[in-house]
Design an enzyme around this catalytic site. Structure first.
Site, PDB file in Angstrom:
ATOM      1  N   HIS A   7      19.576  14.195 -12.214  1.00 51.08           N
ATOM      2  CA  HIS A   7      19.195  13.005 -12.996  1.00 51.08           C
ATOM      3  C   HIS A   7      20.427  12.259 -13.522  1.00 51.08           C
ATOM      4  O   HIS A   7      20.365  11.631 -14.573  1.00 51.08           O
ATOM      5  CB  HIS A   7      18.293  13.363 -14.178  1.00 51.08           C
ATOM      6  CG  HIS A   7      17.148  14.249 -13.813  1.00 51.08           C
ATOM      7  ND1 HIS A   7      15.922  13.772 -13.433  1.00 51.08           N
ATOM      8  CD2 HIS A   7      17.064  15.605 -13.744  1.00 51.08           C
ATOM      9  CE1 HIS A   7      15.119  14.785 -13.159  1.00 51.08           C
ATOM     10  NE2 HIS A   7      15.783  15.915 -13.328  1.00 51.08           N
TER      11      HIS A   7
ATOM     12  N   GLU B 173      31.007  -0.548  -2.318  1.00 50.45           N
ATOM     13  CA  GLU B 173      29.850  -1.398  -2.685  1.00 50.45           C
ATOM     14  C   GLU B 173      29.270  -2.080  -1.450  1.00 50.45           C
ATOM     15  O   GLU B 173      28.058  -2.126  -1.246  1.00 50.45           O
ATOM     16  CB  GLU B 173      30.280  -2.463  -3.702  1.00 50.45           C
ATOM     17  CG  GLU B 173      30.497  -1.910  -5.094  1.00 50.45           C
ATOM     18  CD  GLU B 173      31.127  -2.934  -6.029  1.00 50.45           C
ATOM     19  OE1 GLU B 173      30.883  -2.844  -7.229  1.00 50.45           O
ATOM     20  OE2 GLU B 173      31.877  -3.816  -5.566  1.00 50.45           O
TER      21      GLU B 173
ATOM     22  N   SER C  31      40.039  -8.695  -9.137  1.00 52.82           N
ATOM     23  CA  SER C  31      39.162  -9.755  -9.624  1.00 52.82           C
ATOM     24  C   SER C  31      39.956 -11.056  -9.644  1.00 52.82           C
ATOM     25  O   SER C  31      41.171 -11.057  -9.856  1.00 52.82           O
ATOM     26  CB  SER C  31      38.701  -9.384 -11.031  1.00 52.82           C
ATOM     27  OG  SER C  31      38.368 -10.534 -11.755  1.00 52.82           O
TER      28      SER C  31
ATOM     29  N   LYS D 183      41.671  -5.634 -13.256  1.00 51.92           N
ATOM     30  CA  LYS D 183      40.592  -4.974 -12.508  1.00 51.92           C
ATOM     31  C   LYS D 183      40.980  -4.544 -11.100  1.00 51.92           C
ATOM     32  O   LYS D 183      41.739  -5.201 -10.402  1.00 51.92           O
ATOM     33  CB  LYS D 183      39.368  -5.888 -12.436  1.00 51.92           C
ATOM     34  CG  LYS D 183      38.689  -5.978 -13.773  1.00 51.92           C
ATOM     35  CD  LYS D 183      37.249  -6.353 -13.639  1.00 51.92           C
ATOM     36  CE  LYS D 183      36.455  -5.208 -13.079  1.00 51.92           C
ATOM     37  NZ  LYS D 183      35.095  -5.658 -12.772  1.00 51.92           N
TER      38      LYS D 183
END
Ligand code: ARG
Length: 463
Positions: A156, A290, A277, A283
């Site tokens: 979980h 992804e 970014s 970043k």
């Protein structure tokens, strides 16, 4: 432009129809299979004395010229030719003249396309298998360095029990092994020649399907021509196998995305395989995992699209089936690049053992070990031990400690018969190694699993 197969009507086709009907802009991908298929076909026709030796040789010569024209980028793919099969036949006429008209003897585009497409799918199965084996090698190399690297195992997405990083990698080795086996099974099942079925009912010529199949490297010849020209199960299978494989890739990538966040900090993606970014200079984004996760959407779409195209089609060939190719080409390309890039991401990824270890000190990972200790050593039933451990965990929370950091004195408040050895029992390292059952996470069991994969991969080298 005169078409080789001019249909019943002599009326020129509307330009809009040509555009709508044509598949050449995508089925040109099958040019090599089409050429190989035609070479085998004329060899068979000549062997069976259906065409002359001279005609066969001229046709093979012409097909080789076409192959080099395509490979040198000189070939014109014209939508007026409709598809790759008609295009090659038309160009063959330009090159060798009338003998080109013999290549389509005892053949229809229905068995021709079934052949080309099946050959493409079989070749793609093999290419994907090879790439997956390379990926397995990368995973084995990583796993062999981390049989003692502790991290929290989760259920979980909550801290559950300590495991080691190799054990986690081995879970993916198992998934990709099943994927490889699925591609192999599908390959075996579908390595059957469709050529010679002609339009739907076979051919009145004295053909030799066995010989043609052998020339093309098939294991056998299909049983029923009506089924053969209607069948696209081989295409559905590769789509399903790719979807399942990409689902595994996607789960892995989701973990990499999580692990590379500052909350986890378990891994750091290399600069080479991460992006920045455009606005936030600090970043480092995990675009590659992804995107891999996102690519699962399109391959699933391709599977559902073909299932839907085929559903409810009457036997045998229907033009709907021209819609079978683009999705397969797309899924195959997506699968190949995805496996390659995932292997590179993994190879170049830094594994932060220290952060993983730190995380094992949170979440009371050894709570089950305390319950097991009470059951084994203090005459508790498991359910009573479970309840008492719950109280210990609440206490640890109150004083801001992990259960593994409690002192013997603190534990005695709950059960005075607990012995000193409990301190060791509650350490993540001990907890991980205690799970020594077959397939468990202990370093010893992990090493056995690793050996299993090393043997498996070395056998594949011999194959
Ligand atoms: N371009 C067609 C396809 O991809 C080839 C088969 C055409 N057969 C036919 N009877 N029109 O499906």
């Amino acid at each position: 432009m005169i078409k080789v197969a001019s249909g019943k009507s002599t009326t020129p086709k509307a330009k809009l129809l040509d555009e709508f009907n044509a598949s050449i802009l995508f089925d040109k991908e099958l040019y090599m299979q089409d050429i190989e298929g035609s070479i085998a076909h004329v060899k068979m026709l000549e062997k069976q004395k259906i065409i002359s030796l001279e005609a066969k040789e001229k046709i093979i010569y012409g097909l080789h010229v076409i192959q080099s024209e395509i490979e040198n980028g000189e070939y014109i793919f014209d939508i007026a030719d409709e598809d790759i099969h008609m295009s090659i036949e038309r160009r063959l006429s330009d090159i060798i003249g009338d003998d080109a008209k013999r290549v389509h003897t005892a053949r229809s585009r229905n068995d021709q396309v079934a052949l080309d497409f099946r050959m493409y799918v079989l070749k793609s199965n093999n290419e994907i298998i090879k790439l997956l084996v390379d990926l397995q090698r990368v995973l084995i190399a990583i796993a062999s360095k981390h049989t003692k690297t502790l991290l929290p195992g989760m259920t979980h997405l909550q801290h559950a029990q300590p495991i080691n990083f190799a054990y986690h990698m081995l879970a993916y080795l198992c998934m990709f092994k099943r994927d490889i086996e699925r591609f192999e099974d599908s390959h075996k099942r579908n390595n059957i020649s469709p050529i010679g079925c002609a339009a739907l009912a076979g051919s009145p010529y004295p053909t030799n399907r066995e010989y043609e199949a052998e020339l093309l490297g098939f294991d056998s010849v299909s049983v029923n021509c009506l089924d053969t020209v209607s069948d696209r199960d081989f295409a559905l299978e590769i789509l399903f196998n790719i979807s399942t494989m990409m689902m595994h890739v996607s789960r892995f990538c989701e973990e990499i995305v999580l692990w590379s966040s500052s909350e986890f900090g378990f891994v750091e993606l290399s600069d080479e395989y991460s992006t920045s970014s455009s606005i936030m200079p600090q970043k480092k984004n995990p675009d590659v995992p992804e995107l891999l996760r996102g690519k699962t959407g399109r391959v699933n779409g391709n599977l559902i699209a073909l299932l839907t195209v085929l559903k409810g089609l009457p036997l045998a060939y229907n033009k709907d089936m021209q819609e079978d190719k683009e999705g397969v080409f797309d899924s195959v390309k997506t699968a190949k690049i995805s496996i390659k890039i995932l292997a590179e991401v993994l190879k170049s990824m830094k594994i932060n053992k220290e952060n993983m270890l730190k995380a094992t000190k949170k979440g009371h990972l050894s709570a089950t070990d305390l319950a097991d200790y009470l059951t084994l050593n203090c005459e508790y039933t498991f359910r009573d031990a479970y309840r008492l451990t719950g109280e210990v965990v609440s206490y640890a929370e109150e004083i801001n400690k992990d259960i593994s950091e409690l002192t013997l004195k603190e534990l005695h408040k709950f059960e005075p018969s607990i012995k000193e050895s409990i301190i060791n029992t509650l350490q993540p390292q001990f907890s991980m190694n205690a799970r020594n059952s077959q397939g468990g996470t202990s370093t010893c069991s992990t090493l056995t699993q690793l050996k299993y994969f090393e043997r498996w991969i070395s056998k594949r080298l011999v194959d």
